[in-house]
Structure formats: structure tokens, C-alpha cells
Write a protein that holds these residues in place. Structure first.
Motif, PDB file in Angstrom:
ATOM      1  N   THR A  34      15.213  -4.387   0.310  1.00  0.00           N
ATOM      2  CA  THR A  34      16.206  -3.911   1.273  1.00  0.00           C
ATOM      3  C   THR A  34      15.845  -2.553   1.850  1.00  0.00           C
ATOM      4  N   LYS A  35      15.005  -1.808   1.102  1.00  0.00           N
ATOM      5  CA  LYS A  35      14.678  -0.461   1.592  1.00  0.00           C
ATOM      6  C   LYS A  35      13.864  -0.527   2.874  1.00  0.00           C
ATOM      7  N   PHE A  36      13.166  -1.669   3.101  1.00  0.00           N
ATOM      8  CA  PHE A  36      12.393  -1.781   4.344  1.00  0.00           C
ATOM      9  C   PHE A  36      13.300  -1.911   5.555  1.00  0.00           C
ATOM     10  N   LEU A  37      14.553  -2.257   5.297  1.00  0.00           N
ATOM     11  CA  LEU A  37      15.489  -2.320   6.408  1.00  0.00           C
ATOM     12  C   LEU A  37      15.836  -0.921   6.872  1.00  0.00           C
ATOM     13  N   GLY A  38      15.367   0.076   6.114  1.00  0.00           N
ATOM     14  CA  GLY A  38      15.458   1.465   6.569  1.00  0.00           C
ATOM     15  C   GLY A  38      16.839   2.041   6.407  1.00  0.00           C
ATOM     16  N   GLY A  39      16.911   3.017   5.540  1.00  0.00           N
ATOM     17  CA  GLY A  39      18.179   3.701   5.397  1.00  0.00           C
ATOM     18  C   GLY A  39      18.424   4.617   6.589  1.00  0.00           C
ATOM     19  N   GLY A  40      17.362   5.382   6.987  1.00  0.00           N
ATOM     20  CA  GLY A  40      17.544   6.374   8.031  1.00  0.00           C
ATOM     21  C   GLY A  40      16.964   5.966   9.364  1.00  0.00           C
ATOM     22  N   GLY A  41      15.690   5.560   9.357  1.00  0.00           N
ATOM     23  CA  GLY A  41      14.990   5.369  10.616  1.00  0.00           C
ATOM     24  C   GLY A  41      15.005   3.939  11.111  1.00  0.00           C
ATOM     25  N   GLN A  42      13.801   3.411  11.375  1.00  0.00           N
ATOM     26  CA  GLN A  42      13.670   2.095  11.969  1.00  0.00           C
ATOM     27  C   GLN A  42      13.812   0.999  10.917  1.00  0.00           C
ATOM     28  N   ALA A  43      14.323  -0.163  11.305  1.00  0.00           N
ATOM     29  CA  ALA A  43      14.380  -1.323  10.410  1.00  0.00           C
ATOM     30  C   ALA A  43      13.119  -2.147  10.609  1.00  0.00           C
ATOM     31  N   TYR A  44      12.360  -2.326   9.521  1.00  0.00           N
ATOM     32  CA  TYR A  44      11.124  -3.115   9.611  1.00  0.00           C
ATOM     33  C   TYR A  44      11.419  -4.532   9.139  1.00  0.00           C
ATOM     34  N   TYR A  45      11.879  -5.380  10.075  1.00  0.00           N
ATOM     35  CA  TYR A  45      12.206  -6.764   9.680  1.00  0.00           C
ATOM     36  C   TYR A  45      10.986  -7.511   9.185  1.00  0.00           C
ATOM     37  N   SER A  69       0.829  -1.215   0.000  1.00  0.00           N
ATOM     38  CA  SER A  69       0.000   0.000   0.000  1.00  0.00           C
ATOM     39  C   SER A  69       0.861   1.260   0.000  1.00  0.00           C
ATOM     40  N   ALA A  70       0.182   2.399   0.055  1.00  0.00           N
ATOM     41  CA  ALA A  70       0.866   3.691   0.065  1.00  0.00           C
ATOM     42  C   ALA A  70       1.718   3.868   1.323  1.00  0.00           C
ATOM     43  N   ARG A  71       1.298   3.199   2.384  1.00  0.00           N
ATOM     44  CA  ARG A  71       2.058   3.264   3.636  1.00  0.00           C
ATOM     45  C   ARG A  71       3.485   2.727   3.402  1.00  0.00           C
ATOM     46  N   GLY A  72       3.560   1.668   2.643  1.00  0.00           N
ATOM     47  CA  GLY A  72       4.858   1.093   2.315  1.00  0.00           C
ATOM     48  C   GLY A  72       5.691   2.079   1.518  1.00  0.00           C
ATOM     49  N   THR A  73       5.046   2.691   0.537  1.00  0.00           N
ATOM     50  CA  THR A  73       5.748   3.655  -0.300  1.00  0.00           C
ATOM     51  C   THR A  73       6.272   4.807   0.542  1.00  0.00           C
ATOM     52  N   GLU A  74       5.449   5.174   1.517  1.00  0.00           N
ATOM     53  CA  GLU A  74       5.837   6.264   2.400  1.00  0.00           C
ATOM     54  C   GLU A  74       7.103   5.927   3.182  1.00  0.00           C
ATOM     55  N   LEU A  75       7.153   4.677   3.671  1.00  0.00           N
ATOM     56  CA  LEU A  75       8.287   4.258   4.481  1.00  0.00           C
ATOM     57  C   LEU A  75       9.582   4.179   3.682  1.00  0.00           C
ATOM     58  N   THR A  76       9.460   3.739   2.412  1.00  0.00           N
ATOM     59  CA  THR A  76      10.691   3.432   1.667  1.00  0.00           C
ATOM     60  C   THR A  76      10.919   4.390   0.515  1.00  0.00           C
ATOM     61  N   SER A  77       9.956   5.254   0.242  1.00  0.00           N
ATOM     62  CA  SER A  77       9.962   6.161  -0.891  1.00  0.00           C
ATOM     63  C   SER A  77      10.037   5.418  -2.233  1.00  0.00           C
ATOM     64  N   LEU A 112       8.319  -6.288   7.762  1.00  0.00           N
ATOM     65  CA  LEU A 112       7.926  -5.827   6.418  1.00  0.00           C
ATOM     66  C   LEU A 112       8.908  -6.355   5.372  1.00  0.00           C
ATOM     67  N   THR A 113      10.184  -6.364   5.716  1.00  0.00           N
ATOM     68  CA  THR A 113      11.197  -6.903   4.799  1.00  0.00           C
ATOM     69  C   THR A 113      10.875  -8.350   4.452  1.00  0.00           C
ATOM     70  N   ALA A 114      10.546  -9.106   5.508  1.00  0.00           N
ATOM     71  CA  ALA A 114      10.215 -10.512   5.287  1.00  0.00           C
ATOM     72  C   ALA A 114       8.975 -10.648   4.415  1.00  0.00           C
ATOM     73  N   ALA A 115       7.965  -9.834   4.667  1.00  0.00           N
ATOM     74  CA  ALA A 115       6.742  -9.904   3.870  1.00  0.00           C
ATOM     75  C   ALA A 115       7.046  -9.588   2.412  1.00  0.00           C
ATOM     76  N   ALA A 116       7.871  -8.556   2.186  1.00  0.00           N
ATOM     77  CA  ALA A 116       8.242  -8.198   0.816  1.00  0.00           C
ATOM     78  C   ALA A 116       9.001  -9.340   0.155  1.00  0.00           C
ATOM     79  N   ALA A 117       9.876  -9.985   0.939  1.00  0.00           N
ATOM     80  CA  ALA A 117      10.661 -11.093   0.376  1.00  0.00           C
ATOM     81  C   ALA A 117       9.764 -12.257  -0.010  1.00  0.00           C
ATOM     82  N   VAL A 118       8.748 -12.504   0.859  1.00  0.00           N
ATOM     83  CA  VAL A 118       7.821 -13.594   0.529  1.00  0.00           C
ATOM     84  C   VAL A 118       7.103 -13.291  -0.779  1.00  0.00           C
ATOM     85  N   ILE A 119       6.632 -12.046  -0.915  1.00  0.00           N
ATOM     86  CA  ILE A 119       5.941 -11.671  -2.154  1.00  0.00           C
ATOM     87  C   ILE A 119       6.889 -11.829  -3.352  1.00  0.00           C
ATOM     88  N   ALA A 120       8.123 -11.394  -3.168  1.00  0.00           N
ATOM     89  CA  ALA A 120       9.078 -11.436  -4.275  1.00  0.00           C
ATOM     90  C   ALA A 120       9.430 -12.862  -4.667  1.00  0.00           C
TER      91      ALA A 120
END
Lengths: 288, 378, 374
Positions: A241-252, A67-75, A254-262
Motif C-alpha cells: 500500500t505504501k506504493f500508493l504514496g502517502g504524500g506524493g504520487q501514486a505508483y499504480y 531495489s533501493a529505488r523502491g525503498t526510497e519511494l516508500t521508505s 509499482l503497487t501492482a508489481a508488488a502485489a504480484v510478487i506478494a
């Protein structure tokens, strides 16, 4: 009694039990990361760092990623990176099939001076570490405007997939009895039609196997996609990898969910062409 | 239909010479057989003629046309492959239709195509197999389909590469008879390659014996059988092989088996006193049950002990010890003797072949026209 | 301990198969009875061939004797000992496999010694030397398998089976890898060696010629049972049933339908439209429908004018010079018949031909069961 038993009887000796246990241990070790990834993808952010197996599973993460929330987190828009990945990988596979299949046929059928050197050169693209070639490619891509485009991605991924396709299919063509094509020549068909109507249909299982492998290799490529794209043509591997967060929090989670989708598209592809893969393995039985 | 001429054909694979100067001239409508052991260069010769292999030297002419630089699909040559080479993804009908669809063997409408295929499959007895795929056929059926694909189309020359070699013995004999019939019915120029001497004798108008890429003898089956030019040809025809007994010329006679057996030297043979020779006796030309006693003119008598008797169907192959020299004899089981028996062997002198002497594994040429001379003198 | 005692042939043993069964159980398919009750009593020192088409159970039988396959029921006895429940290595059976099964990296000497060393035998080198000497292959001992001809490989595979002095020797298609002329030599050699060494030997083969020429007695198998067991002469000249007559003999026996006619003390069989042959069969009735078996090699073409015979027209004539082979259309007979003709006489297509055979060589079979009517 003798420890050697007659064939056909199940044996339960110490060694055989130990061997089974070792096998089980290996499986656990090999499959555990995948299991962990799936579990992690079902956890909430609060539980994501816990190592307990007991938790309340949720599908929320998948929604967030897409969703857009994801886009917001990772740009980065994850859905569009999925599309980019599919387009560029399919493109790369198509390019390497269109060029690679005839090349493999030629390599499998004709020996000429230096034919082995040519084949070796093709394979050598796979020897070079990607990081070694990526810097010059970065410069060139910038200059000719391929940087951060899907066409550019197709072109660079094709470098990864072409050697695979040529080498796999060459052995398939070599296994084809030459007599079949010679019979077609004497039936009155030109060499081109002989290739198209006799040789090609018979290596279809090989093409399926080569295409699948090529697709997986292209899909999993990270370095080229990371360096040769900006925000427009990011691929899933980069987006994860962007869900691991460049600046702020690491969303493990979310990263895992993205990996499952991928992981889904190659999986689905493998399952759909499984039939051909099996036939590809038992190809020898089809011999006339 | 057409003639086929091959001259000085040479083909090397790396350092090994597969074909070493082969000359052939096949007449219009002739059934010409090339006989040779595996590795003699038979298939290489065929593939060179078909244009499937490039060769190093020589010259090929089909129906009066020089074939150098002509692509296989422009040669108007049909070939049956040893491996059958049926298209696995096509049905029997489609396999047979393939040469008719290419447009280079003549133009055929769907009706005409069907009619031609019908005729050929009726002849070969495979009309009921039209819709089958090659993998659903037995070896014998595949072999017929492969032949059908060759015969369904017109061609100047038909090349057949060991078409019967993968069949079991019984089927092979039956198919050989069918091929013979086909050859008699259709007057087509055929070059047939085989390692089986019975096929060569049964089918060929003429037979060429090939050895190590060279042709050793070209003749009618009768000539090759009765007048082999050397011990190689003599051994290549006949199973069990011809007995070759080392002998020496001594006082107007050729003495073999330690001197216990001798035959008169025919005058035209041109041998000298003490010259080493080999006497060739075909196992089936020798008979048992002769009266012991004087040797009638025109015949050779030998006495020996049966060391081994092996049943070969109706006939029995006996290994007979004649004064220390083993002689293989094949007779009908009704005339066979048990092991350990003394036996009197008899052979007509006209069936005795004389070759030059030589080392055990070296082939030597025939001396004179020995068989006929020996017979006449008697 | 001398070489002679060590390499001396252990006394050949009697081998008995007693109602031997083998059923292959399979989880998702029906169970398959490969061997269905085989009885064989093989004399010490005898060479017996198991002959049959592929899938007839001959190789399974061999593997059960060797201990490579468990016995479903029945017994195998070597001498007085039942071996059916012993593991392969304790049966003391020599096996020569279809493929040469020589270890490529080892020299011939090492190949021969391998089996002995595995059993911690003594005097290995001496035994290898003396075996090589007996088989006349001392000069091959230091070569590797790759350098050998197929005939030599076959001999070494045989030597390896022999070197343990097994009381029973099993050979699986020993000649199938050889070309025609080699096969003849090796076959003769094998027979002589077997005589000399005196092993009780079983040879499995699908080649009827090989079985006829090698064996003292042979068992013709089909679908897991023995259809006939006897000497090559009995099998060829006096087949028990149509299967045996059809499987053994090349060219194939002619099998045609016929009707029996009893004529005084002669039994005649009427074939096709007008053909008639005299047969030695006695246990048939007038007008009985039978299948007539007539071997091409048994046909004679020197028929006196009034004698009963078959008449036909030459469809194909092949002159093989040693003899001729005619394919003949006989009126009223569906399939063309094959007749072997004597050398010297030439025929051409459409020539009339008359042929007959000795009465004891005209076999009659029951049309239903295929059993021989004697």
C-alpha cells in the motif's frame, strides 16, 4: 421428438447454452481484477492510468520494487518485508500446528462436559472484528515490548490461524475410525504413542490442507500488521500500500508489481502441496 | 491363557441402556460365543472387557485380576475388531509386528518376531502377503490379517468381534471351518461375538444368547438348540425361523391350527385346561411324504396345501397351509412338492417345543422340558 | 371412472432383449464392453432374475431396459413395441432401486403420489389408497420415511414402482438392505405379490439364494454374457458350465481334478489317490482328464462297503445341529473337500469318513473350457 435425450448424448438446448454463457460471464468478472493487476504491473508509469490493452510491456517495475529505488519511494525495504512476512506466517502456522493438532485430536475424540463450548470459544476468535481487538492489543504490545517485532507478529497471527487449524483437523480426526487407535491400545501402546504412531500419520493430508489455509490467512492479514508494526517489522501487505504514496504520487504500476510478487509465495506453496490436498479430499477411500 | 469373569456389567449411552446386567464366566481354554442380533450390546460388552469403554456398573476379572482402573495396554487382552482395524499405512508384516513391538506383550528379538509371524501367517495362509498394504487385500485376506494380529501374541483372553460378518456367504463358511480348526488346535480362552447362529453352533463350547443387553440363556450349542428357554432363543437359532403355532390346551391335548392338529399334553408340563400355549416346530424337523392315515405313536401328522415353494439351493422351502395356518417346511428338493399339491407333514414329538401363549410380538418362556417329555411319553 | 379400472393391472407384456450390447467409451481409457450380446425372451407375467458377480453387466442391462443407459446396439421390445430409442419416461417401466430412493421430506402418501402427479395422472388419491390397501400398508400412509423400518421402506419403494401399473417391473437388489430374517419375509411377500399382480418382472441380484428362491427363471451372467438361462431347478441341478456350478450353491461346490474310467456301461471318475465315483456323464472318453463338481449337500455318508466312494480324514467337523459340515482331507486331492453330513451323527477330527453321491449329481466339466460334459 422429445426434448429429453438418452443419457450419454451431448445436448445443445437453449438453456444449456445460456448456462454456459452465464458461467463465462461470471469467470470474466471474477478473474478480471487479477488480469488487470498483472497487466498493470507490466506498464510503465506513463501508461499506468490508460485503459488500453495495447501497450509496450516492461519488467522494469519489478526491479524498481525490489531495489533501493523502491525503498526510497516508500521508505520501506520491500525485500525485508517479504522476509518478515514469510518468517511470521511460517511461525504462526508452526505455533498453531504444535498446539492445534493435539487440541484438535482431543476435541475430535473426547466428549466431556462443556467440550462443545470450548470449541465454540476457539472459533469465536474468528467472529470478533480485528479492529475491535487491535486497539487493546496495541496498548499491550507497547507495554510488553512486542510492538514492531516479528515475535509479536507471530503471536498475533497465530490468533488468526489457530481456530482454522483446530476446526479443520478436528473433523479429520473424527473421520478416523476409532477402532484403529483402540487396536493400538490393545497391542500394548500407550495413549500418547497411539496418537503419535497411528492417528497422526493418517491425518497428514489434513494437516497439509489446514497448514496451507492457515498460511494464506496469515499472509493476507493486513490490519494487525498495519497497526502492530512500525518500520522494523512491516509485512508485504502493508508494504504494497505504501506504493500508493502517502504524500506524493501514486505508483499504480509499482503497487501492482508488488502485489504480484506478494501473491507468489502462497501460490508456490499451494502448488507444492497440491498432491496432499487432493489426497486430503479423497481421504475416505483410505479407510481400512 | 486365563479365565474371564464379568459380573453385573451395565453400560448406558445417554438414556439408552446398551448392556443391562451381564454376567459371564468363561473357563480357561474355553471357546465361548455370545449370540445376539445387532444392537443387543455385544460389541459394547467386548469393549468394556478390553478396557476401551468405561462402564457404569459391574466388575470384570481377567486371569484372576480385577480390571477396574487398568488401562487397555495393561490388560493382556487381544481383540479382533469387526472393522478389522488394520493400520492402513503399514504392511501386513508391520501390522502383525505391531503387538510384538510394544514391549507389553513380552520381549521379542527381531528373529523371534519373524518366527512368530511366520508361524501365524503360515497357519492362516497369508505368508505371501507380508509386503502388501491393507488396501491391496481382499476382504477375506484382511480378515485373516486381523486374526493374525490377534493370534501372533500371547494373551490371557482373546476377544473376537464378528470377525466373519463382512465376508460373503461362501467365504464365511470356509473361514468358519478354519476358525474351528484354529480353536481346536490352540487351547486358548476366547470370547467370540456374532449374530450368526451357525457360527455360534459350530464354534462354541458354550453359547450365551443376548437380547437387549441381557443374557437370556447360557448353554452348550445342543442345549440351546434343543431346549431354548423362550421363543426369542428359539427364533434366534435356525433359518428359516421356528414355526410358532398358537394353540390351546383342551382335554389333555394341545390343539393348534384351528383344532385340526393336536398333540398329547405331557404330564410334567404343568398346564391347565384352556391355557393358551405356542407350539414350536423347526422347519427342517418336519418331513414330507408320510403315509396318509393313522398317526403312529410319538409322531405328529398334519395335512396341508403347498402355497409357495422356494428353492434354496439343494433344499426347498415350502409354505404349507394347514387349515388356514401357514407352516414353513424345509426339505430336500428331491422330496419337495409343487405349489398347489396336498402334502402330508410328519414330525417326531421329541422335536416339538411348547411355549407359553402370548401376544404376537411378545416372547414367551418354554413350558417344562417339553421336547424330551413328549418323546418319552410316546 | 372407477377405482377398479384405474388400478387394474395393465396386461403384462412380453419383454424381449435382442442381441443387446453396451460398450462404455472413455476418452483416456480403453472402451469397456459391459454387456456383450444378451438375448432374453421373457414371458408375460414371468419373474426373471439376473444373477452374477459385481461387474458382470446385470445392472447395466437393467438400466438399459429402464432407459437410463443408451443402448450401443441391439433392441429391447416390450410387447410389440421397440423401446430402445425411447426416453425413460415414455417406456412405461416401473423401477425399484437398490437404495429405497424415497424422498425424506414427503409422507408415504406423497411419495407414492409423486410419480403420478408428475405425469398429471387422474384420481391420484384413489390410486394411492387402493395400492396401499393391496399391499396392506394403509396405516403407513401418513408417516415419513424416517419413521419406517427397512422392510416397510422396501415395501413402499415397491409400491411406488407398482403404482403406475407398468407392464414391466424392474427391481435392482430389492432385498439387499434387509437383515436376514426380514429378508425372508419380504422375499416371500414379493413373490406372492408378483404372482398376484402378474407383472413381467426382472430382479437383479448378486445373491444366488435370492435368485433361486424368487425367480421363475434365472439368467446367470458373467463378464457381459449369459452363461445359463433356465429355471432354478435346471440351474442348480443341471449346470451348463463350471462357472454356474461354482457361483450358484452354498456351501460352494467341491471342484477337484479327476480321470475318467469307462467300465462297461458305467462311467467312473477317479479322484485323488484311491477315490472313485460313478457319474451319469456319457460324452467322455476313457482316461480323459476332467474337473469333477460335487456339491457338499449331495454327498451321502451311508456308503456300503464295496461301493465306489471317496475316502478321507476329517480335518474340521462343525455340528450345525440341523446337519453337520465336515471339511475332509482326501489323499491325493489338493484342497480339502466339504461334505454335509446328516444330523445326529457326530464326528471328531481325524475320524475316517467315506462319502459318495448319486451319479446324476456328479458333474464333469472340461478342464479347459469349463463346459459341462454330460
Amino acid at each position: 421428438m422429445s426434448t429429453e435425450l438418452l443419457p450419454g448424448r451431448r445436448r445443445f438446448t437453449l438453456t444449456s447454452v445460456l448456462a454456459d454463457l452465464a458461467l463465462l460471464a461470471w469467470f470474466t468478472f471474477a478473474l478480471f481484477p487479477i488480469l488487470w493487476m498483472v497487466l498493470l504491473a507490466l506498464k510503465t508509469s506513463a501508461e499506468q492510468t490508460s485503459t488500453y490493452f495495447a501497450f509496450s510491456p516492461t519488467l522494469e517495475n519489478f526491479g524498481t520494487v525490489l531495489s533501493a529505488r523502491g525503498t526510497e519511494l516508500t521508505s520501506v525495504d520491500f525485500t525485508s518485508t517479504l522476509i518478515t512476512s514469510v518468517v511470521s506466517c511460517v511461525g504462526a502456522v508452526l505455533v498453531s500446528l504444535i498446539i492445534g493438532v493435539p487440541a484438535a485430536y482431543a476435541a475430535g475424540r473426547w466428549k466431556y462436559r462443556g467440550s462443545n463450548d470450548v470449541m465454540f470459544t476457539i472459533l469465536s476468535f474468528r467472529f470478533a472484528p480485528e479492529l475491535m481487538v487491535v486497539v487493546p492489543l496495541f496498548v499491550i504490545y507497547h507495554q510488553i515490548g512486542l510492538f514492531d517485532t516479528r515475535v509479536g507478529l507471530i503471536w498475533v497471527l497465530q490468533l488468526v490461524t489457530m481456530p482454522l487449524v483446530v476446526w479443520i483437523l478436528r473433523s479429520y480426526f473424527q473421520d478416523l475410525p476409532e477402532d484403529l487407535e483402540q487396536a493400538a491400545l490393545l497391542d500394548g501402546y500407550t495413549r500418547r504413542r497411539t496418537f503419535l504412531t497411528v492417528a497422526l500419520p493418517l491425518v497428514r493430508p489434513g494437516i497439509a490442507a489446514a497448514a496451507l489455509l492457515a498460511f494464506i490467512f496469515a499472509w493476507n492479514n493486513y490490519v494487525f500488521a498495519l497497526i502492530l508494526t512500525g518500520n522494523e517489522a512491516n509485512t508485504v501487505t502493508v508494504a504494497i500500500t505504501k506504493f500508493l504514496g502517502g504524500g506524493g504520487q501514486a505508483y499504480y504500476n509499482l503497487t501492482a508489481a508488488a502485489a504480484v510478487i506478494a501473491a507468489l509465495p502462497p501460490l508456490i506453496l499451494a502448488l507444492t502441496i497440491q498432491r496432499y490436498l487432493v489426497r486430503g479430499l479423497s481421504f475416505g477411500a483410505v479407510k481400512a | 491363557m486365563g479365565t474371564l469373569k464379568v459380573q453385573g456389567l451395565r453400560k448406558k449411552y445417554g438414556k439408552t441402556t446398551a448392556v443391562d446386567g451381564v454376567d459371564l464366566a468363561v473357563e480357561n481354554g474355553e471357546f465361548f460365543v455370545v449370540l445376539g442380533p445387532s444392537g443387543a450390546g455385544k460389541t459394547t460388552t467386548l469393549k468394556c472387557i478390553a478396557g476401551l469403554l468405561e462402564f457404569d456398573d459391574g466388575w470384570i476379572e481377567i486371569a484372576g485380576r480385577n480390571m477396574s482402573g487398568v488401562e487397555p495396554y495393561h490388560r493382556n487382552v487381544a481383540m479382533a475388531f469387526e472393522s478389522y482395524a488394520l493400520y492402513p499405512q503399514k504392511t501386513v508384516f508391520e501390522n502383525l509386528a505391531s503387538p510384538l513391538r510394544s514391549g507389553r506383550t513380552g520381549r521379542y528379538g527381531a528373529e523371534e518376531r519373524r518366527r512368530r509371524i511366520q508361524t501365524v501367517t503360515d497357519t492362516l495362509g497369508i505368508s505371501h502377503l507380508w509386503e502388501r498394504f491393507p488396501r491391496e487385500l481382499s476382504n477375506g485376506q484382511r480378515q485373516r490379517v486381523a486374526l493374525g494380529r490377534v493370534l501372533v501374541r500371547p494373551a490371557d483372553v482373546y476377544l473376537l468381534d464378528e470377525p466373519l460378518s463382512h465376508l460373503d456367504a461362501k467365504l464365511r463358511a470356509a473361514m468358519r471351518a478354519e476358525l474351528k480348526q484354529l480353536g481346536e488346535l490352540a487351547d486358548i480362552t476366547t470370547l467370540y461375538v456374532t449374530h450368526d447362529y451357525q457360527e455360534a453352533l459350530a464354534l462354541g463350547d458354550r453359547v450365551a444368547v443376548l437380547r437387549d443387553g441381557r443374557i437370556v440363556q447360557v448353554d452348550t450349542p445342543e442345549q440351546v438348540w434343543h431346549q431354548p428357554v423362550d421363543t426369542f432363543v428359539a427364533r434366534a437359532l435356525g433359518q428359516p425361523e421356528m414355526n410358532l403355532l398358537d394353540g390351546r390346551v383342551d382335554g389333555g391335548r394341545i390343539r393348534v391350527a384351528g383344532g385340526t392338529v393336536s398333540i398329547p399334553v405331557p404330564p410334567a408340563l404343568g398346564v391347565q385346561q384352556r391355557q393358551a400355549v405356542r407350539v414350536g416346530l423347526r422347519p427342517r424337523d418336519i418331513s414330507t411324504g408320510a403315509d396318509p392315515g393313522a398317526e403312529p405313536p410319538g409322531r405328529l401328522r398334519m395335512r396341508g396345501t403347498v402355497r409357495l415353494a422356494e428353492r434354496l439351493g439343494r433344499s426347498v422351502e415350502m409354505s404349507v397351509d394347514v387349515a388356514g395356518t401357514p407352516v414353513i417346511v424345509v426339505v430336500s428338493s428331491d422330496n419337495a412338492r409343487p405349489e398347489g399339491d396336498e402334502v402330508d407333514l410328519d414330525i417326531a414329538l421329541e422335536h416339538v417345543h411348547v411355549f407359553a401363549g402370548g401376544e404376537p410380538d411378545v416372547d414367551t418362556p418354554r413350558l417344562g422340558a417339553a421336547g424330551i417329555e413328549l418323546g418319552k411319553q410316546a | 371412472m372407477t377405482t377398479t379400472t384405474d388400478t387394474a393391472v395393465s396386461t403384462a407384456q412380453r419383454l424381449v432383449l435382442d442381441r443387446l450390447y453396451k460398450t462404455f467409451e472413455s476418452r483416456n481409457r480403453e472402451s469397456f464392453a459391459a454387456v456383450r450380446g444378451i438375448d432374453l425372451d421373457i414371458e408375460p407375467g414371468e419373474m426373471v432374475a439376473l444373477l452374477g458377480p459385481s461387474g458382470c453387466g446385470k445392472t447395466t442391462t437393467l438400466r438399459m431396459i429402464a432407459g437410463l443407459e443408451a443402448v450401443t446396439s441391439g433392441d429391447i421390445r416390450i410387447g410389440e413395441t421397440s423401446v430402445a430409442s425411447l426416453p425413460a419416461k415414455r417406456r412405461n417401466v416401473g423401477v425399484g432401486f437398490e437404495s429405497y430412493a424415497l424422498y425424506p421430506p414427503l409422507s408415504v402418501r406423497e411419495n407414492l403420489a409423486y410419480g403420478l402427479k408428475a405425469r398429471r395422472a387422474k384420481n391420484v388419491d384413489q390410486r394411492v389408497d387402493s395400492m396401499a390397501q393391496r399391499l396392506g400398508m394403509t396405516d403407513l400412509l401418513d408417516l415419513r420415511p424416517a419413521a419406517l423400518s427397512s422392510g416397510q421402506k422396501q415395501r413402499i419403494a415397491l409400491a411406488r414402482a407398482l403404482i403406475r401399473n407398468p407392464p414391466v417391473l424392474l427391481l435392482d437388489e430389492p432385498l439387499s438392505h434387509l437383515d436376514a430374517s426380514q429378508r425372508q419375509h419380504v422375499r416371500r411377500e414379493l413373490k406372492v405379490l408378483q404372482r398376484e399382480f402378474g407383472y413381467t418382472t426382472i430382479v437383479v441380484t448378486h445373491d444366488q439364494l435370492e435368485a433361486l428362491s424368487l425367480a421363475d427363471r434365472m439368467a446367470v451372467m458373467d463378464a457381459g454374457v449369459i452363461r445359463q438361462f433356465g429355471s432354478p431347478d435346471e440351474i442348480f441341478d443341471d449346470p451348463d458350465n463350471q462357472f454356474v456350478a461354482d457361483f450358484v450353491g452354498e456351501p460352494k461346490i467341491n471342484l477337484v481334478g479327476g480321470t475318467v474310467r469307462i467300465d462297461g456301461d458305467r462311467t467312473m471318475v477317479h479322484i485323488g489317490r484311491a477315490g472313485e465315483l460313478v457319474t451319469a456323464s456319457r460324452i467322455v472318453q476313457h482316461d480323459q482328464q476332467v474337473t469333477v463338481g460335487l456339491r457338499p449337500q449331495d454327498c451321502r455318508t451311508d456308503v456300503s462297503p464295496a461301493a465306489p466312494c471317496l475316502e478321507g480324514e476329517i480335518k474340521v467337523y462343525e455340528n450345525l445341529l440341523e446337519f453337520g459340515q465336515a471339511t475332509v482331507n482326501v489323499p491325493g486331492v489338493d484342497d480339502a473337500m466339504v461334505v454335509q453330513t446328516p444330523a445326529g451323527h457326530r464326528w471328531t477330527r481325524a475320524d475316517p469318513i467315506r462319502f459318495t453321491a448319486a451319479p446324476e449329481r456328479v458333474y464333469l466339466f472340461d478342464t479347459e473350457t469349463g463346459e459341462r460334459l454330460r
